[in-house]
Design a protein around this motif. Sequence first.
Motif, PDB file in Angstrom:
ATOM      1  N   THR A  51       0.836  -1.194   0.000  1.00 54.89           N
ATOM      2  CA  THR A  51       0.000   0.000   0.000  1.00 54.89           C
ATOM      3  C   THR A  51       0.876   1.251   0.000  1.00 54.89           C
ATOM      4  N   TYR A  52       0.293   2.343  -0.493  1.00 55.29           N
ATOM      5  CA  TYR A  52       1.044   3.588  -0.708  1.00 55.29           C
ATOM      6  C   TYR A  52       0.904   4.501   0.500  1.00 55.29           C
ATOM      7  N   ALA A  53       2.023   5.068   0.945  1.00 53.93           N
ATOM      8  CA  ALA A  53       2.042   5.832   2.189  1.00 53.93           C
ATOM      9  C   ALA A  53       2.174   7.334   1.990  1.00 53.93           C
ATOM     10  N   ALA A  54       2.422   7.811   0.761  1.00 58.83           N
ATOM     11  CA  ALA A  54       2.614   9.244   0.540  1.00 58.83           C
ATOM     12  C   ALA A  54       1.268   9.948   0.367  1.00 58.83           C
ATOM     13  N   THR A  55       1.199  11.199   0.820  1.00 62.24           N
ATOM     14  CA  THR A  55       0.006  12.011   0.608  1.00 62.24           C
ATOM     15  C   THR A  55      -0.028  12.514  -0.834  1.00 62.24           C
ATOM     16  N   THR A  56      -1.116  13.155  -1.211  1.00 61.96           N
ATOM     17  CA  THR A  56      -1.230  13.690  -2.570  1.00 61.96           C
ATOM     18  C   THR A  56      -0.148  14.721  -2.859  1.00 61.96           C
ATOM     19  N   ASN A  57       0.100  15.620  -1.918  1.00 59.90           N
ATOM     20  CA  ASN A  57       1.132  16.634  -2.120  1.00 59.90           C
ATOM     21  C   ASN A  57       2.519  16.012  -2.210  1.00 59.90           C
ATOM     22  N   GLU A  58       2.775  15.030  -1.346  1.00 65.85           N
ATOM     23  CA  GLU A  58       4.078  14.349  -1.367  1.00 65.85           C
ATOM     24  C   GLU A  58       4.246  13.591  -2.679  1.00 65.85           C
ATOM     25  N   ARG A  59       3.188  12.957  -3.117  1.00 69.94           N
ATOM     26  CA  ARG A  59       3.227  12.209  -4.378  1.00 69.94           C
ATOM     27  C   ARG A  59       3.610  13.128  -5.537  1.00 69.94           C
ATOM     28  N   THR A  60       3.009  14.316  -5.592  1.00 69.63           N
ATOM     29  CA  THR A  60       3.292  15.257  -6.666  1.00 69.63           C
ATOM     30  C   THR A  60       4.740  15.720  -6.627  1.00 69.63           C
ATOM     31  N   TRP A  61       5.224  16.048  -5.439  1.00 69.13           N
ATOM     32  CA  TRP A  61       6.602  16.528  -5.311  1.00 69.13           C
ATOM     33  C   TRP A  61       7.601  15.422  -5.640  1.00 69.13           C
ATOM     34  N   LEU A  62       7.345  14.217  -5.180  1.00 66.84           N
ATOM     35  CA  LEU A  62       8.250  13.101  -5.456  1.00 66.84           C
ATOM     36  C   LEU A  62       8.284  12.772  -6.945  1.00 66.84           C
ATOM     37  N   SER A  63       7.161  12.909  -7.618  1.00 67.29           N
ATOM     38  CA  SER A  63       7.125  12.700  -9.061  1.00 67.29           C
ATOM     39  C   SER A  63       8.033  13.706  -9.762  1.00 67.29           C
ATOM     40  N   GLY A  64       7.964  14.975  -9.334  1.00 70.32           N
ATOM     41  CA  GLY A  64       8.846  15.997  -9.896  1.00 70.32           C
ATOM     42  C   GLY A  64      10.304  15.730  -9.603  1.00 70.32           C
ATOM     43  N   LEU A  65      10.571  15.181  -8.421  1.00 64.96           N
ATOM     44  CA  LEU A  65      11.945  14.840  -8.057  1.00 64.96           C
ATOM     45  C   LEU A  65      12.513  13.795  -9.008  1.00 64.96           C
ATOM     46  N   MET A  66      11.701  12.810  -9.351  1.00 67.51           N
ATOM     47  CA  MET A  66      12.155  11.787 -10.292  1.00 67.51           C
ATOM     48  C   MET A  66      12.389  12.383 -11.670  1.00 67.51           C
ATOM     49  N   GLU A  67      11.502  13.276 -12.103  1.00 72.45           N
ATOM     50  CA  GLU A  67      11.667  13.908 -13.409  1.00 72.45           C
ATOM     51  C   GLU A  67      12.948  14.738 -13.472  1.00 72.45           C
ATOM     52  N   ALA A  68      13.376  15.282 -12.329  1.00 72.22           N
ATOM     53  CA  ALA A  68      14.596  16.091 -12.271  1.00 72.22           C
ATOM     54  C   ALA A  68      15.854  15.235 -12.178  1.00 72.22           C
ATOM     55  N   GLY A  69      15.701  13.901 -12.128  1.00 74.56           N
ATOM     56  CA  GLY A  69      16.857  13.012 -12.097  1.00 74.56           C
ATOM     57  C   GLY A  69      17.158  12.402 -10.757  1.00 74.56           C
ATOM     58  N   GLY A  70      16.336  12.705  -9.742  1.00 79.96           N
ATOM     59  CA  GLY A  70      16.560  12.133  -8.417  1.00 79.96           C
ATOM     60  C   GLY A  70      17.313  13.082  -7.505  1.00 79.96           C
ATOM     61  N   ILE A  71      17.259  12.787  -6.217  1.00 82.19           N
ATOM     62  CA  ILE A  71      17.825  13.696  -5.226  1.00 82.19           C
ATOM     63  C   ILE A  71      19.340  13.821  -5.353  1.00 82.19           C
ATOM     64  N   SER A  72      20.050  12.726  -5.587  1.00 80.87           N
ATOM     65  CA  SER A  72      21.508  12.794  -5.692  1.00 80.87           C
ATOM     66  C   SER A  72      21.930  13.613  -6.902  1.00 80.87           C
ATOM     67  N   HIS A  73      21.271  13.384  -8.037  1.00 79.25           N
ATOM     68  CA  HIS A  73      21.583  14.147  -9.253  1.00 79.25           C
ATOM     69  C   HIS A  73      21.279  15.630  -9.046  1.00 79.25           C
ATOM     70  N   LEU A  74      20.175  15.919  -8.379  1.00 81.53           N
ATOM     71  CA  LEU A  74      19.791  17.305  -8.131  1.00 81.53           C
ATOM     72  C   LEU A  74      20.843  18.007  -7.272  1.00 81.53           C
ATOM     73  N   MET A  75      21.358  17.304  -6.276  1.00 73.37           N
ATOM     74  CA  MET A  75      22.364  17.900  -5.401  1.00 73.37           C
ATOM     75  C   MET A  75      23.673  18.153  -6.139  1.00 73.37           C
ATOM     76  N   ARG A  76      23.998  17.267  -7.083  1.00 73.92           N
ATOM     77  CA  ARG A  76      25.230  17.460  -7.852  1.00 73.92           C
ATOM     78  C   ARG A  76      25.091  18.622  -8.837  1.00 73.92           C
ATOM     79  N   GLN A  77      23.917  18.809  -9.406  1.00 76.08           N
ATOM     80  CA  GLN A  77      23.739  19.742 -10.501  1.00 76.08           C
ATOM     81  C   GLN A  77      23.389  21.165 -10.073  1.00 76.08           C
ATOM     82  N   ARG A  78      22.765  21.325  -8.911  1.00 77.79           N
ATOM     83  CA  ARG A  78      22.197  22.628  -8.571  1.00 77.79           C
ATOM     84  C   ARG A  78      23.102  23.520  -7.722  1.00 77.79           C
ATOM     85  N   GLY A  79      24.256  23.021  -7.322  1.00 75.92           N
ATOM     86  CA  GLY A  79      25.185  23.868  -6.580  1.00 75.92           C
ATOM     87  C   GLY A  79      24.577  24.421  -5.311  1.00 75.92           C
TER      88      GLY A  79
END
Length: 369
Positions: A51-79
């Motif tokens: 079963t899924y544990a994320a709220t609607t808002n969390e789901r939306t933000w996490l989806s965007g995080l994946m589209e941006a390449g993931g948290i590790s990639h985001l940290m490397r790229q965004r300075g």
Amino acid sequence: MNVLMTSTSYPANGGDWRGVFIRHLVAAIGRREGISVRLWAPPGELPPGVTYAATTNERTWLSGLMEAGGISHLMRQRGWRAPFAPIRLLRMLYRCYCRETEADLYHINWLQSALPLPANGKPLVISVLGNDLNLMKLPLMRPLLRRTMRGRRVALCPNAEWMVPVLEQAFGDIATVIPVSFGIDERWYAIRPLPLDPPRWIAVTRLTANKLGPLFDWSESLFLGQARELHLFGPMQEQVQVPSWVHYHGAATPDSLASDWFPKAVGLITLSVHSEGRPQAMLEAMASGLPIIASAMPAHASIVKHGTTGMLCDTREEYAEAIERLEDPATQASMSLRARDWAKNLFGDWDDAASRYAAVYASLLGTHP
């Protein structure tokens, strides 16, 4: 047993290459009798019984995080802008941990996701990948993680043995370090390779300077104008110039690799210099009967048995020798069989991996797996 699993990556659908190992892992654990799994992760198709544990808002933000390449990639790229994404992620995780009061045990993927755990004494299992060790070098990361681990039973589960000494040195006095290998999907074991002529070599990797290593430089004289082909698969995560003699296909789905590419290849190449745990693409290649040519780094040496299931190389000359040797049909066939047998015996499938994790859960909770 109620398990709350968290992950910052998860495939959006059956054709998505991102976080596929998490889907396999949570599905296999969810099939275990007596274990109920709730998953907090980017949205995607959930396996039966999970079963899924994320709220609607969390789901939306996490989806965007994946589209941006993931948290590790985001940290490397965004300075300098990078801290905002991890801070928001940790706040969301904290709210999740606080509201999931029925959880008996936390299973966290990505070491740093443990930081916001409430001090409730509930046992903790953390799957540790190679990149986690890089993030441990960030200021205050170790003391903050140690604070989170105090007052609860903790199992740190790296997916490769070479990480054990590093984790024991940092956390061995307050946590148990238990290496747990991932499994391999049965589809890969079912492949029977029939290499093409001219020889076709495969590389599957995210396109960054460290993940590619000296692949283009060392390969040019061996492939440019020669009777062999190098086919490269993976997302472009840095601005990398791919030479014209490389057949670059972009990101590939597991289905495409399993049906169209692995069966026709002579072997898989990875010359990465990036911190690795135990790269899943290499395990799947070996299960498919593909010998590996790899850079001689600890993560690769824990997989490739030099001269038996593939070749390790430190220099351009050793790489050229490995290519020539594995294009000999008898040598390739011998290493192909040994690679498949080694993968099957050591890693098994995802149900085997779930059994390994269930034993860790039981040891923390004082129950039987």
